[in-house]
Design a protein around this motif. Structure first.
Motif, mmCIF file in Angstrom:
data_model
loop_
_atom_site.group_PDB
_atom_site.id
_atom_site.type_symbol
_atom_site.label_atom_id
_atom_site.label_comp_id
_atom_site.label_asym_id
_atom_site.label_seq_id
_atom_site.Cartn_x
_atom_site.Cartn_y
_atom_site.Cartn_z
ATOM 1 N N UNK A 17 0.262 3.618 -5.638
ATOM 2 C CA UNK A 17 -0.834 3.812 -6.586
ATOM 3 C C UNK A 17 -2.177 3.439 -5.963
ATOM 4 N N UNK A 18 -2.208 2.336 -5.229
ATOM 5 C CA UNK A 18 -3.443 1.934 -4.565
ATOM 6 C C UNK A 18 -3.863 2.964 -3.521
ATOM 7 N N UNK A 19 -2.905 3.471 -2.761
ATOM 8 C CA UNK A 19 -3.214 4.479 -1.747
ATOM 9 C C UNK A 19 -3.723 5.763 -2.388
ATOM 10 N N UNK A 20 -3.125 6.151 -3.525
ATOM 11 C CA UNK A 20 -3.551 7.367 -4.214
ATOM 12 C C UNK A 20 -4.991 7.251 -4.721
ATOM 13 N N UNK A 21 -5.406 6.034 -5.024
ATOM 14 C CA UNK A 21 -6.777 5.787 -5.494
ATOM 15 C C UNK A 21 -7.714 5.445 -4.340
ATOM 16 N N UNK A 22 -7.209 5.547 -3.126
ATOM 17 C CA UNK A 22 -7.972 5.227 -1.916
ATOM 18 C C UNK A 22 -8.489 3.791 -1.938
ATOM 19 N N UNK A 23 -7.652 2.883 -2.428
ATOM 20 C CA UNK A 23 -7.968 1.463 -2.458
ATOM 21 C C UNK A 23 -7.075 0.741 -1.462
ATOM 22 N N UNK A 24 -7.583 -0.327 -0.882
ATOM 23 C CA UNK A 24 -6.746 -1.050 0.081
ATOM 24 C C UNK A 24 -5.600 -1.759 -0.620
ATOM 25 N N UNK A 25 -4.452 -1.716 0.006
ATOM 26 C CA UNK A 25 -3.293 -2.420 -0.525
ATOM 27 C C UNK A 25 -3.205 -3.796 0.097
ATOM 28 N N UNK A 26 -2.050 -4.361 0.056
ATOM 29 C CA UNK A 26 -1.851 -5.657 0.698
ATOM 30 C C UNK A 26 -1.927 -5.465 2.204
ATOM 31 N N UNK A 27 -2.179 -6.500 2.936
ATOM 32 C CA UNK A 27 -2.223 -6.352 4.395
ATOM 33 C C UNK A 27 -0.927 -5.731 4.897
ATOM 34 N N UNK A 28 -1.073 -4.801 5.807
ATOM 35 C CA UNK A 28 0.110 -4.104 6.328
ATOM 36 C C UNK A 28 1.072 -5.120 6.915
ATOM 37 N N UNK A 29 2.235 -5.172 6.352
ATOM 38 C CA UNK A 29 3.253 -6.123 6.761
ATOM 39 C C UNK A 29 4.533 -5.353 7.028
ATOM 40 N N UNK A 30 4.478 -4.504 8.034
ATOM 41 C CA UNK A 30 5.651 -3.692 8.342
ATOM 42 C C UNK A 30 6.729 -4.567 8.961
ATOM 43 N N UNK A 75 10.812 1.886 1.469
ATOM 44 C CA UNK A 75 9.362 2.083 1.569
ATOM 45 C C UNK A 75 8.632 0.747 1.526
ATOM 46 N N UNK A 76 9.036 -0.127 0.610
ATOM 47 C CA UNK A 76 8.363 -1.417 0.469
ATOM 48 C C UNK A 76 8.599 -2.309 1.680
ATOM 49 N N UNK A 77 9.815 -2.381 2.153
ATOM 50 C CA UNK A 77 10.144 -3.257 3.280
ATOM 51 C C UNK A 77 9.489 -2.804 4.579
ATOM 52 N N UNK A 78 9.391 -1.507 4.762
ATOM 53 C CA UNK A 78 8.889 -0.969 6.030
ATOM 54 C C UNK A 78 7.427 -0.559 5.961
ATOM 55 N N UNK A 79 6.811 -0.695 4.802
ATOM 56 C CA UNK A 79 5.404 -0.330 4.666
ATOM 57 C C UNK A 79 5.162 1.158 4.762
ATOM 58 N N UNK A 80 6.118 1.948 4.291
ATOM 59 C CA UNK A 80 6.011 3.405 4.361
ATOM 60 C C UNK A 80 5.514 3.960 3.035
ATOM 61 N N UNK A 81 4.915 5.135 3.096
ATOM 62 C CA UNK A 81 4.336 5.734 1.896
ATOM 63 C C UNK A 81 4.852 7.132 1.630
ATOM 64 N N UNK A 82 6.091 7.381 1.909
ATOM 65 C CA UNK A 82 6.651 8.680 1.581
ATOM 66 C C UNK A 82 7.710 9.134 2.558
ATOM 67 N N UNK A 83 8.289 10.251 2.203
ATOM 68 C CA UNK A 83 9.413 10.812 2.943
ATOM 69 C C UNK A 83 9.056 11.196 4.376
ATOM 70 N N UNK A 84 7.872 11.757 4.567
ATOM 71 C CA UNK A 84 7.463 12.168 5.916
ATOM 72 C C UNK A 84 7.319 10.961 6.834
#
Length: 99
Positions: A17-30, A75-84
């Motif tokens: 949701x944050x990405x869709x609104x072009x807002x920063x999410x939590x620090x990338x923690x892949x 997606x949550x554990x790996x910091x991914x945002x979709x199937x691609x």
């Protein structure tokens, strides 16, 4: 708050949701692939091969909803945002590491 509760699907949804609104999410923690459970690894591998949720469910003898649940965790554990992104992530597993 979701991280403290270990609510991975909610974390993934909030990040989307944050990405869709072009807002920063939590620090990338892949995290590494080692953070995934064995079932999540199986689901990720099959999705990486291009199978749909229904096909993954049939292959693993689980429900489509279970596949969706595991994908949310992945997606949550790996910091991914979709199937691609997941497909590219899984593709890296197959590449030999160079030292």
């Amino acid at each position: 708050m979701y991280q403290a509760l270990r609510a991975a699907p909610f974390i993934g949804r909030a990040e989307e949701e944050l990405a869709a609104c072009h807002l920063p999410g939590s620090p990338a923690r892949k995290q590494s692939v080692l953070a995934l459970t064995s079932r999540e690894t199986e689901v990720a591998h099959l999705v990486g091969k291009g199978l749909s949720n229904s096909e993954v469910a049939a292959e693993l003898f689980i429900s489509r909803k279970a596949v969706e649940y595991h994908l949310g965790n992945i997606y949550a554990k790996c910091g991914l945002h979709g199937r691609q992104e997941l497909r590219r992530f899984v593709e890296q597993w197959r590449q030999p590491t160079t030292v």
